[in-house]
Design a protein around this motif. Structure first.
Motif, mmCIF file in Angstrom:
data_model
loop_
_atom_site.group_PDB
_atom_site.id
_atom_site.type_symbol
_atom_site.label_atom_id
_atom_site.label_comp_id
_atom_site.label_asym_id
_atom_site.label_seq_id
_atom_site.Cartn_x
_atom_site.Cartn_y
_atom_site.Cartn_z
ATOM 1 N N GLN A 197 0.851 -1.181 0.000
ATOM 2 C CA GLN A 197 0.000 0.000 0.000
ATOM 3 C C GLN A 197 0.890 1.235 0.000
ATOM 4 O OE1 GLN A 197 -1.960 0.796 3.916
ATOM 5 N NE2 GLN A 197 -0.938 -1.081 4.575
ATOM 6 N N VAL A 198 0.283 2.393 -0.170
ATOM 7 C CA VAL A 198 1.079 3.617 -0.151
ATOM 8 C C VAL A 198 1.614 3.836 1.258
ATOM 9 C CG1 VAL A 198 -0.139 4.683 -2.062
ATOM 10 C CG2 VAL A 198 -0.979 5.050 0.252
ATOM 11 N N SER A 199 2.829 4.347 1.352
ATOM 12 C CA SER A 199 3.478 4.495 2.659
ATOM 13 C C SER A 199 2.714 5.456 3.569
ATOM 14 C CB SER A 199 4.923 4.971 2.486
ATOM 15 O OG SER A 199 4.973 6.212 1.799
ATOM 16 N N ALA A 200 2.080 6.491 2.988
ATOM 17 C CA ALA A 200 1.321 7.442 3.802
ATOM 18 C C ALA A 200 0.171 6.751 4.522
ATOM 19 C CB ALA A 200 0.801 8.581 2.931
ATOM 20 N N GLY A 201 -0.505 5.839 3.829
ATOM 21 C CA GLY A 201 -1.589 5.087 4.459
ATOM 22 C C GLY A 201 -1.075 4.174 5.549
ATOM 23 N N MET A 202 0.045 3.521 5.296
ATOM 24 C CA MET A 202 0.637 2.632 6.292
ATOM 25 C C MET A 202 1.016 3.400 7.553
ATOM 26 S SD MET A 202 4.124 0.373 5.970
ATOM 27 C CE MET A 202 5.091 1.883 5.850
ATOM 28 N N LEU A 203 1.593 4.596 7.391
ATOM 29 C CA LEU A 203 1.995 5.399 8.548
ATOM 30 C C LEU A 203 0.776 5.836 9.359
ATOM 31 C CD1 LEU A 203 4.795 7.597 6.918
ATOM 32 C CD2 LEU A 203 5.103 5.740 8.573
ATOM 33 N N LEU A 204 -0.320 6.174 8.683
ATOM 34 C CA LEU A 204 -1.529 6.563 9.397
ATOM 35 C C LEU A 204 -2.078 5.387 10.194
ATOM 36 C CD1 LEU A 204 -3.798 8.501 10.098
ATOM 37 C CD2 LEU A 204 -4.919 7.888 7.934
ATOM 38 N N ILE A 205 -2.104 4.207 9.600
ATOM 39 C CA ILE A 205 -2.599 3.017 10.304
ATOM 40 C C ILE A 205 -1.729 2.721 11.523
ATOM 41 C CG2 ILE A 205 -2.892 0.512 10.110
ATOM 42 C CD1 ILE A 205 -3.612 1.040 7.127
ATOM 43 N N GLN A 206 -0.417 2.796 11.353
ATOM 44 C CA GLN A 206 0.483 2.546 12.471
ATOM 45 C C GLN A 206 0.252 3.538 13.608
ATOM 46 O OE1 GLN A 206 4.269 2.683 10.438
ATOM 47 N NE2 GLN A 206 4.290 0.462 10.070
ATOM 48 N N GLU A 207 0.003 4.800 13.259
ATOM 49 C CA GLU A 207 -0.280 5.818 14.274
ATOM 50 C C GLU A 207 -1.572 5.494 15.018
ATOM 51 O OE1 GLU A 207 -0.719 9.260 16.607
ATOM 52 O OE2 GLU A 207 1.049 8.274 15.755
ATOM 53 N N LEU A 208 -2.618 5.101 14.291
ATOM 54 C CA LEU A 208 -3.903 4.780 14.913
ATOM 55 C C LEU A 208 -3.786 3.591 15.859
ATOM 56 C CD1 LEU A 208 -6.139 5.241 11.751
ATOM 57 C CD2 LEU A 208 -6.232 6.666 13.811
ATOM 58 N N LEU A 209 -2.985 2.598 15.475
ATOM 59 C CA LEU A 209 -2.850 1.387 16.287
ATOM 60 C C LEU A 209 -2.109 1.635 17.591
ATOM 61 C CD1 LEU A 209 -2.137 -1.269 13.490
ATOM 62 C CD2 LEU A 209 -4.245 -0.971 14.821
ATOM 63 N N THR A 210 -1.421 2.754 17.703
ATOM 64 C CA THR A 210 -0.722 3.066 18.962
ATOM 65 C C THR A 210 -1.690 3.559 20.032
ATOM 66 O OG1 THR A 210 -0.259 5.378 18.353
ATOM 67 C CG2 THR A 210 1.368 3.702 17.703
ATOM 68 N N HIS A 211 -2.961 3.778 19.680
ATOM 69 C CA HIS A 211 -3.932 4.318 20.637
ATOM 70 C C HIS A 211 -4.847 3.226 21.188
ATOM 71 C CE1 HIS A 211 -2.882 8.572 20.080
ATOM 72 N NE2 HIS A 211 -2.628 8.224 18.833
ATOM 73 N N ASP A 212 -4.241 2.099 21.510
ATOM 74 C CA ASP A 212 -4.946 0.996 22.195
ATOM 75 C C ASP A 212 -6.173 0.501 21.441
ATOM 76 O OD1 ASP A 212 -3.113 1.105 24.351
ATOM 77 O OD2 ASP A 212 -4.232 2.764 25.241
#
Length: 301
Positions: A197-212
């Motif tokens: 996937q595009v790296s920008a989307g991956m970074l957003l998903i990773q950020e969201l997953l850090t919020h429990d």
């Protein structure tokens, strides 16, 4: 070397069977077999291993198949250029793009292109793998980053961002998050962070997953994510271009989005004068402009 024999060899290698190749070439199995035997004799080598389940290329056969495949691609390119010297726009145009963009944005708009050019046949290849345009794996590509291959004509079409969306029914049942920390109370629908996937989307998903976020549904393309969102399963990470065609989907946490993702159209330099390519390029650009006007009217930006 006899080109006719090479053409027959390529068809056999591609089909893995004398019978199937004969059907494609409109020749009898015995005629195909004679040509292959004659080619092997002229090269003083064995090109196929014969097995009960079909024909398998030998090492020497693999070498010859690579050569004939390259030759056929060059012939296809030359044929396309010759046909494109005519006034009419017709024939096959192979277009590659991502599954999400192709299924959600491009395919629903192709009816307009066919209305203008009924003799144009689009072969739409939806995959994340970047096809080799100079080697004619495709004629035109629409990708979510600037192509790095040499000898390509490229044009930036637009920019997109990944944002959070949910259905009204889901929000009515589960409430709307007010902060990113509230995502812990919701099911996140997204592509698996390890999938292509595009790296920008991956970074957003990773950020969201850090919020429990404990409840997730991962899908390997945006079409699947969208289907889950409109089926009221949770809050999905989706590209912003879906809004125009799915106006009931609601954007949540409007301050949360990915970085900008450029969208490029590219094609080989040798197709610069192609009328088929020009017709498709102009159609996409016109649709992009209409898309921008629609988004501005909706206040989606």
């Amino acid at each position: 070397m006899d080109w006719d024999k090479l053409r027959i060899f390529h068809a056999v290698a591609d089909a893995g069977s004398l019978t199937h190749a004969g059907d494609t070439l409109h020749l009898s199995q015995s005629a195909v077999s004679r040509q292959i035997r004659s080619l092997e004799e002229s090269l003083n080598t064995t090109l196929f291993h014969r097995h009960a389940r079909g024909l398998i290329l030998t090492e020497q056969g693999e070498l010859l198949f690579d050569a004939t495949q390259s030759m056929l691609k060059r012939i296809d390119a030359a044929t396309a250029r010759i046909r494109d010297s005519e006034e009419e726009v017709f024939g096959k145009l192979r277009v590659t793009t991502t599954a999400g963009f192709g299924a959600l944005w491009l395919a629903p708009r192709l009816a307009k292109l066919y209305e203008s050019y009924p003799d144009l046949n689009i072969d739409l290849m939806l995959e994340e793998r970047v096809l080799d345009l100079p080697m004619r794996e495709a004629d035109v590509a629409i990708r979510m980053k600037e192509p790095s291959q040499a000898d390509l004509v490229r044009k930036r079409l637009m920019s997109i961002r990944m944002r959070l969306y949910a259905s009204p029914e889901y929000l009515a049942a589960h409430g709307e998050p007010k902060t990113i920390e509230d995502m812990a109370k919701h099911r996140l629908i997204c592509q698996n962070p390890s999938s292509a996937q595009v790296s920008a989307g991956m970074l957003l998903i990773q950020e969201l997953l850090t919020h429990d976020v404990e409840q997730t549904l991962t899908v390997n393309n945006y079409f699947g994510v969208l289907q889950a969102v409109i089926s009221n399963l949770g809050i999905g990470v989706l590209p912003d271009y879906i809004i125009e065609d799915f106006p009931t989907v609601v954007r949540v946490l409007p301050d949360i989005e990915s970085g900008e993702v450029p969208v490029f159209l590219a094609y080989p330099e040798e197709l610069r004068q192609s009328k088929r390519v020009a017709a498709f390029r102009d159609f996409v650009q016109e649709e992009i402009m209409a898309h921008r006007r629609s988004r501005k009217a909706m206040g989606a930006d």
